[in-house]
Design a protein around this motif. Structure first.
Motif, PDB file in Angstrom:
ATOM      1  N   UNK A 115       0.809  -1.224   0.000  1.00 34.25           N
ATOM      2  CA  UNK A 115       0.000   0.000   0.000  1.00 34.25           C
ATOM      3  C   UNK A 115       0.840   1.271   0.000  1.00 34.25           C
ATOM      4  N   UNK A 116       2.146   1.139  -0.079  1.00 37.65           N
ATOM      5  CA  UNK A 116       3.001   2.317  -0.182  1.00 37.65           C
ATOM      6  C   UNK A 116       3.310   2.997   1.133  1.00 37.65           C
ATOM      7  N   UNK A 117       3.097   2.311   2.252  1.00 36.62           N
ATOM      8  CA  UNK A 117       3.459   2.877   3.555  1.00 36.62           C
ATOM      9  C   UNK A 117       4.960   2.724   3.743  1.00 36.62           C
ATOM     10  N   UNK A 118       5.685   3.780   4.086  1.00 36.24           N
ATOM     11  CA  UNK A 118       7.145   3.698   4.182  1.00 36.24           C
ATOM     12  C   UNK A 118       7.602   2.629   5.169  1.00 36.24           C
ATOM     13  N   UNK A 119       8.803   2.128   4.931  1.00 37.77           N
ATOM     14  CA  UNK A 119       9.394   1.143   5.833  1.00 37.77           C
ATOM     15  C   UNK A 119       9.641   1.771   7.201  1.00 37.77           C
ATOM     16  N   UNK A 120       9.481   0.977   8.221  1.00 43.14           N
ATOM     17  CA  UNK A 120       9.709   1.442   9.579  1.00 43.14           C
ATOM     18  C   UNK A 120       9.516   0.293  10.546  1.00 43.14           C
ATOM     19  N   UNK A 121      10.013   0.408  11.757  1.00 40.93           N
ATOM     20  CA  UNK A 121       9.792  -0.638  12.756  1.00 40.93           C
ATOM     21  C   UNK A 121       8.312  -0.791  13.043  1.00 40.93           C
ATOM     22  N   UNK A 122       7.949  -1.928  13.642  1.00 41.43           N
ATOM     23  CA  UNK A 122       6.540  -2.251  13.827  1.00 41.43           C
ATOM     24  C   UNK A 122       6.303  -2.735  15.251  1.00 41.43           C
ATOM     25  N   UNK A 123       5.168  -2.342  15.817  1.00 40.94           N
ATOM     26  CA  UNK A 123       4.749  -2.847  17.114  1.00 40.94           C
ATOM     27  C   UNK A 123       3.247  -3.065  17.100  1.00 40.94           C
ATOM     28  N   UNK A 124       2.708  -3.577  18.201  1.00 39.63           N
ATOM     29  CA  UNK A 124       1.287  -3.906  18.290  1.00 39.63           C
ATOM     30  C   UNK A 124       0.697  -3.234  19.522  1.00 39.63           C
ATOM     31  N   UNK A 184       6.292  12.072   5.182  1.00 43.78           N
ATOM     32  CA  UNK A 184       6.515  13.462   4.777  1.00 43.78           C
ATOM     33  C   UNK A 184       7.168  14.263   5.905  1.00 43.78           C
ATOM     34  N   UNK A 185       6.800  13.936   7.145  1.00 44.94           N
ATOM     35  CA  UNK A 185       7.326  14.660   8.302  1.00 44.94           C
ATOM     36  C   UNK A 185       8.360  13.800   9.037  1.00 44.94           C
ATOM     37  N   UNK A 186       9.094  14.411   9.953  1.00 41.93           N
ATOM     38  CA  UNK A 186      10.151  13.681  10.668  1.00 41.93           C
ATOM     39  C   UNK A 186       9.577  12.584  11.548  1.00 41.93           C
ATOM     40  N   UNK A 187       8.480  12.874  12.208  1.00 44.26           N
ATOM     41  CA  UNK A 187       7.878  11.894  13.107  1.00 44.26           C
ATOM     42  C   UNK A 187       6.481  11.551  12.609  1.00 44.26           C
ATOM     43  N   UNK A 245      11.591   5.413  13.552  1.00 39.11           N
ATOM     44  CA  UNK A 245      12.202   4.661  14.655  1.00 39.11           C
ATOM     45  C   UNK A 245      12.052   5.307  16.020  1.00 39.11           C
ATOM     46  N   UNK A 246      12.152   6.635  16.103  1.00 39.64           N
ATOM     47  CA  UNK A 246      12.046   7.301  17.403  1.00 39.64           C
ATOM     48  C   UNK A 246      10.645   7.108  17.982  1.00 39.64           C
ATOM     49  N   UNK A 247       9.623   7.327  17.149  1.00 39.60           N
ATOM     50  CA  UNK A 247       8.245   7.209  17.625  1.00 39.60           C
ATOM     51  C   UNK A 247       7.940   5.792  18.091  1.00 39.60           C
ATOM     52  N   UNK A 248       8.261   4.797  17.284  1.00 38.40           N
ATOM     53  CA  UNK A 248       7.954   3.410  17.648  1.00 38.40           C
ATOM     54  C   UNK A 248       8.746   2.991  18.875  1.00 38.40           C
ATOM     55  N   UNK A 262       8.769   1.510  24.517  1.00 40.56           N
ATOM     56  CA  UNK A 262       9.347   1.713  25.838  1.00 40.56           C
ATOM     57  C   UNK A 262       8.300   1.995  26.882  1.00 40.56           C
ATOM     58  N   UNK A 263       7.347   2.862  26.556  1.00 42.47           N
ATOM     59  CA  UNK A 263       6.288   3.180  27.511  1.00 42.47           C
ATOM     60  C   UNK A 263       5.368   1.989  27.723  1.00 42.47           C
TER      61      UNK A 263
END
Length: 407
Positions: free
Chosen positions: A112-121, A244-247, A271-274, A279-280
């Motif tokens: 679906x064109x969602x950029x690569x990034x770490x994943x959580x649930x 498009x944005x940093x976070x 990565x920072x957001x995920x 962590x929380x």
């Protein structure tokens, strides 16, 4: 604050601390030089309280629930997940994300064109949104939100001590000019529903997505949160804004396609957001049950839901109602999902007249900030033979000559 401290005979720092606590708990809101004021209602007072009592024998079209007949049976998936868990029990310290679920989710996100990034649930979409906002924002920050928009989200933002900046919505999604005004006025975050927007059924088109990305490029520090809860029940393509944005964060839940009791959503992002969300999460629930994750993965791999058939079923009901209302001179909206949004000149009167005819719909006040009055009709319970009598009742309740003015 100095004046209040002198009047009460306490230290100014004490007053400042009290203001901060009241703001963080959502009791007061601050507006810079215009000062502070008590919120019109407590942040914990939910819009869900604006419910309509369904009369005996009435039809309830107010809930926003999916059609149970279109949901899969969960027992086989849960049994398969339990069997897998018996073979390899979960231990503290294990990876909090099931590998098969992550693989399947990532493949669909890539398609679906969602950029690569770490994943959580997370435990559903709203849980994901709350964790992302808390990871980046502080009480007093402003969040740009869709108006009309998801009532639970409109409750959540002030409950976190944040302010809302309304962004108008049409059938193609949030309006770019409204978003620009909100960001130029200081909004630090944006929450967008990509498809099956609640309550209007809006779906972000390719043209609108380009316009929204252009605005966001001028504000790269904006925290972007996208909610794609319509995945699996919508036949319209996704046009993501992510990256498009940093976070940024992109959320997909299983609730609408597989059942509301599956409190599970997949979250990807920068990565920072995920990392902050994970962590929380470790300090609270720890993780979302691996049993539940494996059950959802089983549902996905075994084709428990015919997505095309489900999307067509909801499309037929929406289109049937929208077209029938148009024939009766009533403007209505519903490009995707399971709801139809009908502008009305008087919500209270329209709801009362519909109740008198045996139809319960949701008041627009549950979903509005500054947008005009309307009612939301959930089409999930409708059969083909219901469309004409419902349209007749809505037309009589709305008074078409006035409703056209909202088009």
């Amino acid at each position: 604050m100095r004046e209040l401290a002198a009047r009460l005979g306490v230290n100014a720092n004490t007053v400042a601390a009290a203001y901060r606590i009241l703001r963080e708990r959502g009791v007061i809101e601050t507006a810079g030089r215009r000062g502070s004021r008590i919120r019109p209602k407590p942040a914990t007072t939910g819009r869900e309280q604006l419910r309509v009592e369904v009369p005996p024998g009435g039809r309830d079209l107010s809930t926003g629930n999916p059609d149970p007949a279109l949901l899969p049976l969960l027992a086989p998936a849960l049994a398969a997940a339990a069997e897998q868990g018996d073979r390899v029990p979960v231990r503290y310290g294990d990876d909090p994300v099931d590998a098969e679920l992550a693989r399947l989710a990532r493949a669909e996100l890539d398609a679906d064109g969602v950029p690569a990034g770490p994943l959580t649930v997370t435990s559903g979409s709203l849980d994901a949104v709350e964790r992302v906002l808390a990871a980046h924002l502080r009480p007093g920050d402003t969040v740009a939100v869709e108006d009309p928009g998801w009532g639970s989200l409109l409750d959540l933002v002030p409950a976190l001590g944040l302010h809302t900046a309304p962004v108008g919505v049409d059938d193609d999604g949030p309006r770019a000019d409204d978003l620009r005004r909100a960001l130029e006025s200081g909004a630090r975050a944006l929450i967008v529903t990509d498809r099956a927007q609640n309550p209007t059924g809006a779906s972000v088109t390719a043209t609108r997505a380009r316009a929204l990305r252009a605005v966001l490029r001028d504000h790269p520090g904006t925290l972007l949160v996208e909610d794609d809860h319509g995945h699996g029940i919508v036949d319209l393509p996704l046009h993501p804004l992510a990256g498009v944005t940093r976070h940024w964060a992109f959320v997909r839940s299983a609730a609408k396609a597989y059942g509301p009791d599956l409190r599970l959503a997949v979250l990807t992002g920068d990565p920072v957001t995920v990392d902050r969300v994970r962590g929380r999460q470790r300090l609270g629930p720890g993780w979302v049950s691996l049993l539940l994750q494996r059950a959802v993965a089983h549902l996905w791999t075994h084709g428990a839901v015919d997505r095309a058939a489900v999307a067509e079923a909801y499309r037929a009901r929406r289109a049937g109602l929208v077209d029938a209302l148009a024939e009766r001179g009533v403007v209505a909206h519903g490009r995707s999902g399971m709801n139809v949004w009908v502008p009305v000149p008087d919500e209270t009167g329209a709801i009362a007249r519909l109740l008198h005819r045996g139809w319960a719909v949701a008041p627009g006040a549950r979903f509005r900030l500054a947008s005009p009055q309307a009612v939301r009709i959930t089409v999930s319970p409708l059969a083909e033979e219901d469309i004409a009598p419902l349209a007749d009742a809505v037309a009589a309740a709305v008074r078409p000559s006035l409703a056209r003015a909202y088009g």
